[in-house]
Write an enzyme that holds these catalytic residues in place. Structure first.
Site, PDB file in Angstrom:
ATOM      1  N   TYR A 146     -55.201 170.009 121.002  1.00  0.00           N
ATOM      2  CA  TYR A 146     -55.892 168.769 121.356  1.00  0.00           C
ATOM      3  C   TYR A 146     -56.914 168.435 120.279  1.00  0.00           C
ATOM      4  O   TYR A 146     -57.591 169.335 119.783  1.00  0.00           O
ATOM      5  CB  TYR A 146     -56.595 168.895 122.721  1.00  0.00           C
ATOM      6  CG  TYR A 146     -55.869 168.109 123.790  1.00  0.00           C
ATOM      7  CD1 TYR A 146     -55.681 166.742 123.648  1.00  0.00           C
ATOM      8  CD2 TYR A 146     -55.361 168.738 124.928  1.00  0.00           C
ATOM      9  CE1 TYR A 146     -54.997 166.013 124.603  1.00  0.00           C
ATOM     10  CE2 TYR A 146     -54.682 168.016 125.881  1.00  0.00           C
ATOM     11  CZ  TYR A 146     -54.498 166.643 125.713  1.00  0.00           C
ATOM     12  OH  TYR A 146     -53.823 165.929 126.664  1.00  0.00           O
ATOM     13  N   GLU A 171     -59.018 165.175 120.285  1.00  0.00           N
ATOM     14  CA  GLU A 171     -59.685 163.883 120.502  1.00  0.00           C
ATOM     15  C   GLU A 171     -60.809 163.681 119.498  1.00  0.00           C
ATOM     16  O   GLU A 171     -61.598 164.597 119.252  1.00  0.00           O
ATOM     17  CB  GLU A 171     -60.284 163.803 121.911  1.00  0.00           C
ATOM     18  CG  GLU A 171     -59.373 163.124 122.899  1.00  0.00           C
ATOM     19  CD  GLU A 171     -58.856 164.093 123.929  1.00  0.00           C
ATOM     20  OE1 GLU A 171     -58.651 165.275 123.558  1.00  0.00           O
ATOM     21  OE2 GLU A 171     -58.671 163.672 125.085  1.00  0.00           O
ATOM     22  N   ASP A 205     -47.785 142.685 110.543  1.00  0.00           N
ATOM     23  CA  ASP A 205     -47.055 143.813 111.138  1.00  0.00           C
ATOM     24  C   ASP A 205     -45.862 144.072 110.224  1.00  0.00           C
ATOM     25  O   ASP A 205     -44.869 143.348 110.256  1.00  0.00           O
ATOM     26  CB  ASP A 205     -46.609 143.441 112.553  1.00  0.00           C
ATOM     27  CG  ASP A 205     -45.791 144.550 113.218  1.00  0.00           C
ATOM     28  OD1 ASP A 205     -45.347 145.468 112.502  1.00  0.00           O
ATOM     29  OD2 ASP A 205     -45.594 144.485 114.439  1.00  0.00           O
ATOM     30  N   THR A 215     -45.004 150.838 111.833  1.00  0.00           N
ATOM     31  CA  THR A 215     -44.475 152.101 112.332  1.00  0.00           C
ATOM     32  C   THR A 215     -44.171 152.952 111.108  1.00  0.00           C
ATOM     33  O   THR A 215     -44.121 152.451 109.982  1.00  0.00           O
ATOM     34  CB  THR A 215     -43.181 151.890 113.150  1.00  0.00           C
ATOM     35  OG1 THR A 215     -42.305 151.036 112.421  1.00  0.00           O
ATOM     36  CG2 THR A 215     -43.484 151.269 114.496  1.00  0.00           C
ATOM     37  N   LYS A 234     -39.289 153.572 110.159  1.00  0.00           N
ATOM     38  CA  LYS A 234     -38.201 152.658 109.778  1.00  0.00           C
ATOM     39  C   LYS A 234     -37.906 152.840 108.281  1.00  0.00           C
ATOM     40  O   LYS A 234     -37.465 153.909 107.894  1.00  0.00           O
ATOM     41  CB  LYS A 234     -38.589 151.226 110.154  1.00  0.00           C
ATOM     42  CG  LYS A 234     -38.780 151.058 111.674  1.00  0.00           C
ATOM     43  CD  LYS A 234     -39.003 149.625 112.073  1.00  0.00           C
ATOM     44  CE  LYS A 234     -39.052 149.443 113.571  1.00  0.00           C
ATOM     45  NZ  LYS A 234     -40.387 149.564 114.157  1.00  0.00           N
ATOM     46  N   ARG A 265     -41.426 159.162 114.193  1.00  0.00           N
ATOM     47  CA  ARG A 265     -41.742 158.003 115.032  1.00  0.00           C
ATOM     48  C   ARG A 265     -43.255 157.985 115.199  1.00  0.00           C
ATOM     49  O   ARG A 265     -43.857 158.984 115.598  1.00  0.00           O
ATOM     50  CB  ARG A 265     -41.078 158.119 116.394  1.00  0.00           C
ATOM     51  CG  ARG A 265     -39.580 158.274 116.325  1.00  0.00           C
ATOM     52  CD  ARG A 265     -38.947 157.998 117.654  1.00  0.00           C
ATOM     53  NE  ARG A 265     -38.839 156.573 117.824  1.00  0.00           N
ATOM     54  CZ  ARG A 265     -37.799 155.846 117.415  1.00  0.00           C
ATOM     55  NH1 ARG A 265     -36.789 156.419 116.816  1.00  0.00           N
ATOM     56  NH2 ARG A 265     -37.774 154.544 117.609  1.00  0.00           N
TER      57      ARG A 265
HETATM   58  N1  DSN Z   1     -37.281 148.308 118.195  1.00  0.00           N
HETATM   59  C1  DSN Z   1     -37.715 147.925 116.888  1.00  0.00           C
HETATM   60  C2  DSN Z   1     -36.667 147.180 116.141  1.00  0.00           C
HETATM   61  O1  DSN Z   1     -35.520 147.526 116.344  1.00  0.00           O
HETATM   62  O2  DSN Z   1     -36.942 146.268 115.384  1.00  0.00           O
HETATM   63  C3  DSN Z   1     -38.978 147.180 116.916  1.00  0.00           C
HETATM   64  O3  DSN Z   1     -39.831 147.671 117.868  1.00  0.00           O
END
Ligand code: DSN
Length: 416
Positions: free
Chosen positions: A52, A54, A198, A224, A227, A233
């Site tokens: 943990y 925090e 974003d 994120t 990707k 993730r």
């Molecule tokens: N689920 C993602 C995508 O496929 O673009 C975005 O959150």
């Protein structure tokens, strides 16, 4: 790799083995997915998950955080140099929590956010009425030109002056064009709004210099890490120093409890990998592959939404092929080509069975596929769409897809 799991929980083990086989034997064309490296997987499966933590480095609410502090500080400093950012918060659990943290930090309930319409490539968390954020904030949407994908900044400016947003959001999940951040910033300055990007889909392309980087210009950038960035993730927020305190406070204690230290470690590894010269080559190839796939599909009379692609993805409008997005997705899955159904601008069909499919090249590029393979994939897509009810034909294509997939292992080091 999973000997202990096999003994302790054979059922979960069996599913994971089946998932591994599925990944090995199919070609993943989902624009938002990728294969994290073995180093990232090792960090994710490490003892850091036991802790943990925090708080933030050197300001924790629990003892025993000397090394987790080291990991988080490393992730922060790498994220800052990767994106050229003044401040980084590496704790968001994923993209949606990262976006919510920004709204929480900078806005009051009821404030207006100007963002792209979902059907034109925006994201659910940018104000779709099915999300909780749409109850907390007032979203107004701009659109893109249906044919070219260009954003009409005269319209954006007029909307901004009329609706007086507190935040203007650029950044999308099924949008295939470059983004003019300077225009968004100019308009935001006119109306006194914060600027937010974003970049979840294109972060890997941005750090490799293959797309514009909004980090220096905009107040705040979310992404994120799994990707095009090819990490675990997770989420990441980059921002100007002047709002760093607000962002950090919104992430913790505002919205989250303890961060996930195994994920912080995996993010540190991912940022290190993305800082290497080889990552630039990778990002370049993602774009080349997407352009090659787009060209090969256009040659076969597919309608590409916005005409072409300038990044890693393309959206196909299947209306002229007399097949729905869901039927296409399901038929393609039968032959081992994994894509997702997707709404298209002004779609007359419902999101669960829309008119389009979205295709991306980050994952197949990680496996080593090049332009010549995009020609093969386009040919298979065409044959599947034309023969979606012919099981014998689909079986024949499936064998060819499997053969190509097996030539390009997902983890060469393990021969997977
Ligand atoms: N689920 C993602 C995508 O496929 O673009 C975005 O959150």
């Amino acid at each position: 790799m999973l000997d202990h799991l096999k003994k302790t929980d054979p059922e979960t083990y069996a599913f994971l083995q089946q998932e591994l086989e599925r990944q090995k034997n199919t070609l993943n064309l989902i624009a938002s997915e990728n294969y994290a490296s073995l180093a990232v997987l090792e960090a994710l499966g490490s003892v850091a998950t036991n802790k943990y933590a925090e708080g933030y480095p050197s300001r924790r609410y629990y003892a025993g955080n000397t090394y987790i502090d080291g990991i988080e500080a490393l992730a922060i400093s790498r994220a800052k140099s990767l994106f050229n950012a003044e401040h980084a918060n590496v704790q968001p659990l994923s993209g949606a929590p990262a976006n919510l943290a920004v709204y929480t930090a900078l806005l009051k309930p009821g404030d207006t956010i100007l963002s792209l319409d979902l059907n034109y490539g925006g994201h659910l968390t940018h104000g779709s009425p099915v999300t909780a954020v749409s109850h907390f904030y007032r979203f107004v949407h701009y659109k893109a030109d249906k044919k070219t994908g260009k954003i009409d900044f005269v319209e954006v400016e007029a909307l901004a002056k009329k609706e007086k947003p507190k935040l203007i959001l650029a950044g999308y999940s099924s949008y295939s064009k470059e983004i003019d951040y300077k225009e968004f910033k100019r308009i935001a300055d006119l109306v006194g709004a914060y600027t937010m990007a974003d970049i979840s889909h294109i972060a890997g392309l941005i750090v490799a210099g293959e797309m514009q980087n909004p980090t220096l210009l905009f107040d705040v950038v979310t992404t994120t890490t799994h990707k095009t960035l090819r990490g675990p993730r997770g989420g990441l927020i980059l921002c100007k120093e002047k709002i760093a305190f607000l962002i950090d406070k919104a992430v913790f204690p505002g919205l989250q409890g303890g961060p996930h230290p195994h994920s912080l470690a995996a993010k540190a590894v991912c940022f290190q990998e993305a800082l290497q010269p080889a990552f630039r080559q990778y990002a370049k190839q993602i774009k080349k592959n997407a352009a090659a796939l787009c060209k090969a599909l256009l040659k076969r009379n597919f309608t590409i939404v916005f005409g072409n692609t300038e990044n890693h993805l393309l959206l196909i409008d299947l209306t002229n092929k007399n097949i729905s997005g869901k039927q296409a997705q399901d038929s393609l899955e039968k032959v081992g080509l994994i894509v997702n159904k997707n709404v298209i601008p002004e779609d007359t069909r419902k999101p669960l069975d829309p008119s389009g499919i979205r295709i991306g090249t980050p994952a197949v590029t990680t496996r080593g596929l090049k332009e010549e393979h995009m020609e093969m994939i386009a040919q298979w897509i065409d044959e599947v769409i034309q023969n979606s009810n012919d099981d014998a034909k689909l079986t024949q294509i499936h064998r060819q897809v499997q053969k190509l997939a097996q030539q390009f292992p997902i983890y060469k080091e393990l021969n997977y």
